[in-house]
Motif scaffolding. Structure first.
Motif, PDB file in Angstrom:
ATOM      1  N   PRO A  83     -27.098 -32.279 -47.636  1.00 35.28           N
ATOM      2  CA  PRO A  83     -27.932 -30.713 -47.562  1.00 35.28           C
ATOM      3  C   PRO A  83     -29.531 -31.001 -47.920  1.00 35.28           C
ATOM      4  O   PRO A  83     -30.070 -31.806 -48.576  1.00 35.28           O
ATOM      5  CB  PRO A  83     -27.215 -29.937 -48.918  1.00 35.28           C
ATOM      6  CG  PRO A  83     -27.056 -31.059 -49.989  1.00 35.28           C
ATOM      7  CD  PRO A  83     -26.181 -32.268 -48.628  1.00 35.28           C
ATOM      8  N   ILE A  84     -30.121 -30.126 -47.663  1.00 32.65           N
ATOM      9  CA  ILE A  84     -31.736 -30.031 -47.415  1.00 32.65           C
ATOM     10  C   ILE A  84     -31.799 -28.596 -48.951  1.00 32.65           C
ATOM     11  O   ILE A  84     -30.981 -28.012 -48.621  1.00 32.65           O
ATOM     12  CB  ILE A  84     -32.169 -29.846 -46.034  1.00 32.65           C
ATOM     13  CG1 ILE A  84     -31.819 -28.373 -45.991  1.00 32.65           C
ATOM     14  CG2 ILE A  84     -31.743 -30.744 -45.461  1.00 32.65           C
ATOM     15  CD1 ILE A  84     -32.633 -28.425 -44.654  1.00 32.65           C
ATOM     16  N   SER A  85     -32.911 -28.580 -49.342  1.00 31.15           N
ATOM     17  CA  SER A  85     -33.436 -27.501 -50.308  1.00 31.15           C
ATOM     18  C   SER A  85     -34.639 -26.879 -49.589  1.00 31.15           C
ATOM     19  O   SER A  85     -34.690 -25.009 -50.122  1.00 31.15           O
ATOM     20  CB  SER A  85     -33.341 -27.824 -51.854  1.00 31.15           C
ATOM     21  OG  SER A  85     -34.273 -29.026 -51.719  1.00 31.15           O
ATOM     22  N   GLY A  86     -35.114 -27.384 -48.784  1.00 28.56           N
ATOM     23  CA  GLY A  86     -36.543 -26.374 -48.440  1.00 28.56           C
ATOM     24  C   GLY A  86     -37.063 -26.939 -46.681  1.00 28.56           C
ATOM     25  O   GLY A  86     -36.504 -28.058 -46.939  1.00 28.56           O
ATOM     26  N   SER A  87     -37.869 -26.380 -46.365  1.00 26.13           N
ATOM     27  CA  SER A  87     -38.290 -26.514 -45.415  1.00 26.13           C
ATOM     28  C   SER A  87     -39.505 -25.541 -44.994  1.00 26.13           C
ATOM     29  O   SER A  87     -39.345 -24.813 -45.327  1.00 26.13           O
ATOM     30  CB  SER A  87     -37.411 -26.317 -44.122  1.00 26.13           C
ATOM     31  OG  SER A  87     -36.322 -25.330 -43.913  1.00 26.13           O
ATOM     32  N   TRP A  88     -40.083 -26.245 -44.284  1.00 22.89           N
ATOM     33  CA  TRP A  88     -41.946 -25.633 -43.599  1.00 22.89           C
ATOM     34  C   TRP A  88     -41.929 -25.915 -42.379  1.00 22.89           C
ATOM     35  O   TRP A  88     -41.739 -27.934 -42.279  1.00 22.89           O
ATOM     36  CB  TRP A  88     -42.411 -26.001 -44.178  1.00 22.89           C
ATOM     37  CG  TRP A  88     -42.911 -27.254 -45.555  1.00 22.89           C
ATOM     38  CD1 TRP A  88     -42.828 -28.392 -46.146  1.00 22.89           C
ATOM     39  CD2 TRP A  88     -44.226 -27.386 -45.071  1.00 22.89           C
ATOM     40  NE1 TRP A  88     -43.300 -28.963 -46.590  1.00 22.89           N
ATOM     41  CE2 TRP A  88     -43.939 -29.580 -44.724  1.00 22.89           C
ATOM     42  CE3 TRP A  88     -44.824 -27.702 -43.630  1.00 22.89           C
ATOM     43  CZ2 TRP A  88     -45.193 -29.590 -44.726  1.00 22.89           C
ATOM     44  CZ3 TRP A  88     -45.906 -29.015 -43.269  1.00 22.89           C
ATOM     45  CH2 TRP A  88     -45.318 -29.910 -43.489  1.00 22.89           C
ATOM     46  N   ILE A  89     -42.336 -24.737 -41.263  1.00 22.27           N
ATOM     47  CA  ILE A  89     -43.698 -26.422 -40.539  1.00 22.27           C
ATOM     48  C   ILE A  89     -44.468 -25.452 -39.958  1.00 22.27           C
ATOM     49  O   ILE A  89     -45.181 -24.019 -41.114  1.00 22.27           O
ATOM     50  CB  ILE A  89     -42.280 -26.156 -39.533  1.00 22.27           C
ATOM     51  CG1 ILE A  89     -43.129 -27.065 -38.372  1.00 22.27           C
ATOM     52  CG2 ILE A  89     -42.303 -24.649 -38.644  1.00 22.27           C
ATOM     53  CD1 ILE A  89     -41.929 -27.073 -36.499  1.00 22.27           C
ATOM     54  N   TYR A  90     -45.706 -26.173 -39.868  1.00 20.46           N
ATOM     55  CA  TYR A  90     -47.215 -25.659 -39.278  1.00 20.46           C
ATOM     56  C   TYR A  90     -46.598 -24.737 -38.185  1.00 20.46           C
ATOM     57  O   TYR A  90     -46.197 -25.544 -37.058  1.00 20.46           O
ATOM     58  CB  TYR A  90     -47.829 -26.348 -39.261  1.00 20.46           C
ATOM     59  CG  TYR A  90     -48.949 -26.960 -40.771  1.00 20.46           C
ATOM     60  CD1 TYR A  90     -49.599 -25.666 -41.518  1.00 20.46           C
ATOM     61  CD2 TYR A  90     -48.847 -28.593 -40.550  1.00 20.46           C
ATOM     62  CE1 TYR A  90     -49.782 -26.308 -42.547  1.00 20.46           C
ATOM     63  CE2 TYR A  90     -48.621 -29.118 -41.787  1.00 20.46           C
ATOM     64  CZ  TYR A  90     -49.976 -28.259 -43.150  1.00 20.46           C
ATOM     65  OH  TYR A  90     -50.394 -28.599 -43.898  1.00 20.46           O
ATOM     66  N   MET A  91     -47.335 -24.000 -37.493  1.00 20.03           N
ATOM     67  CA  MET A  91     -46.454 -23.208 -36.155  1.00 20.03           C
ATOM     68  C   MET A  91     -47.572 -23.562 -35.104  1.00 20.03           C
ATOM     69  O   MET A  91     -47.436 -23.171 -34.084  1.00 20.03           O
ATOM     70  CB  MET A  91     -47.430 -21.508 -36.269  1.00 20.03           C
ATOM     71  CG  MET A  91     -46.143 -21.351 -37.761  1.00 20.03           C
ATOM     72  SD  MET A  91     -44.579 -21.050 -36.773  1.00 20.03           S
ATOM     73  CE  MET A  91     -44.422 -19.578 -36.468  1.00 20.03           C
ATOM     74  N   LYS A  92     -49.086 -24.034 -36.202  1.00 22.92           N
ATOM     75  CA  LYS A  92     -49.953 -24.706 -34.673  1.00 22.92           C
ATOM     76  C   LYS A  92     -49.451 -26.195 -33.699  1.00 22.92           C
ATOM     77  O   LYS A  92     -49.701 -26.987 -34.827  1.00 22.92           O
ATOM     78  CB  LYS A  92     -51.111 -24.297 -35.187  1.00 22.92           C
ATOM     79  CG  LYS A  92     -51.934 -24.133 -33.402  1.00 22.92           C
ATOM     80  CD  LYS A  92     -54.039 -23.711 -34.388  1.00 22.92           C
ATOM     81  CE  LYS A  92     -55.053 -24.348 -33.519  1.00 22.92           C
ATOM     82  NZ  LYS A  92     -55.444 -25.080 -34.140  1.00 22.92           N
ATOM     83  N   PRO A  93     -49.791 -26.561 -32.734  1.00 20.82           N
ATOM     84  CA  PRO A  93     -49.605 -27.973 -32.611  1.00 20.82           C
ATOM     85  C   PRO A  93     -50.757 -29.167 -32.879  1.00 20.82           C
ATOM     86  O   PRO A  93     -52.034 -28.404 -32.667  1.00 20.82           O
ATOM     87  CB  PRO A  93     -49.174 -28.243 -31.425  1.00 20.82           C
ATOM     88  CG  PRO A  93     -48.784 -26.722 -30.651  1.00 20.82           C
ATOM     89  CD  PRO A  93     -49.134 -25.499 -31.887  1.00 20.82           C
ATOM     90  N   GLU A  94     -50.539 -30.179 -33.277  1.00 26.79           N
ATOM     91  CA  GLU A  94     -51.519 -30.857 -33.369  1.00 26.79           C
ATOM     92  C   GLU A  94     -51.382 -32.443 -32.662  1.00 26.79           C
ATOM     93  O   GLU A  94     -50.016 -32.523 -32.370  1.00 26.79           O
ATOM     94  CB  GLU A  94     -51.489 -30.965 -35.201  1.00 26.79           C
ATOM     95  CG  GLU A  94     -50.901 -31.247 -35.821  1.00 26.79           C
ATOM     96  CD  GLU A  94     -50.438 -31.728 -36.890  1.00 26.79           C
ATOM     97  OE1 GLU A  94     -50.948 -32.733 -37.810  1.00 26.79           O
ATOM     98  OE2 GLU A  94     -50.983 -31.116 -38.092  1.00 26.79           O
ATOM     99  N   GLN A  95     -52.253 -33.158 -32.687  1.00 26.85           N
ATOM    100  CA  GLN A  95     -52.283 -34.217 -31.762  1.00 26.85           C
ATOM    101  C   GLN A  95     -51.635 -35.139 -33.120  1.00 26.85           C
ATOM    102  O   GLN A  95     -52.381 -35.610 -33.646  1.00 26.85           O
ATOM    103  CB  GLN A  95     -53.397 -34.775 -31.410  1.00 26.85           C
ATOM    104  CG  GLN A  95     -53.942 -33.887 -29.945  1.00 26.85           C
ATOM    105  CD  GLN A  95     -53.157 -34.207 -29.059  1.00 26.85           C
ATOM    106  OE1 GLN A  95     -52.620 -34.852 -28.557  1.00 26.85           O
ATOM    107  NE2 GLN A  95     -52.711 -33.056 -28.212  1.00 26.85           N
TER     108      GLN A  95
END
Length: 105
Positions: free
Chosen positions: A48-60
């Motif tokens: 199980p995981i307790s949290g997550s996030w992601i940047y909305m803008k792609p990067e190199q």
């Protein structure tokens, strides 16, 4: 003017436009929400995981001499009372997880 020919030409034009639109939209790759979903599904296989996030803008990202256009995100997991943080990179074109690393506490 022959209306049958005009109607046939109009129908062919609409069909061609639809096919081109579908081909262009299928080549856009994955959006950030889909990339996060892919990462969460992969991590859930390990527990199980307790949290997550992601940047909305792609990067190199350069990995092993290959340049990728990626989304960067993170996953938190509680194991034996300890929280572990992981950073991941997902190829924005294919949705493939390119790299995962555990963050130091």
């Amino acid at each position: 003017m022959d209306w049958k020919k005009v109607t046939l030409a109009t129908g062919a034009g609409i069909l061609a436009g639809y096919v081109v639109k579908e081909q262009i939209s299928s080549k856009k790759g994955v959006n950030p929400e889909k990339a996060l979903k892919i990462a969460k599904e992969a991590f859930k296989k390990q527990g199980p995981i307790s949290g997550s996030w992601i940047y909305m803008k792609p990067e190199q990202l350069n990995k092993n001499g290959i340049n990728y256009n990626v989304y960067r995100g993170g996953i938190s997991r509680n194991q034996d009372g300890e929280t572990s943080q992981y950073e991941f990179f997902i190829d924005s074109a294919t949705g493939t997880i390119v790299d995962v690393s555990e963050e130091a506490s």
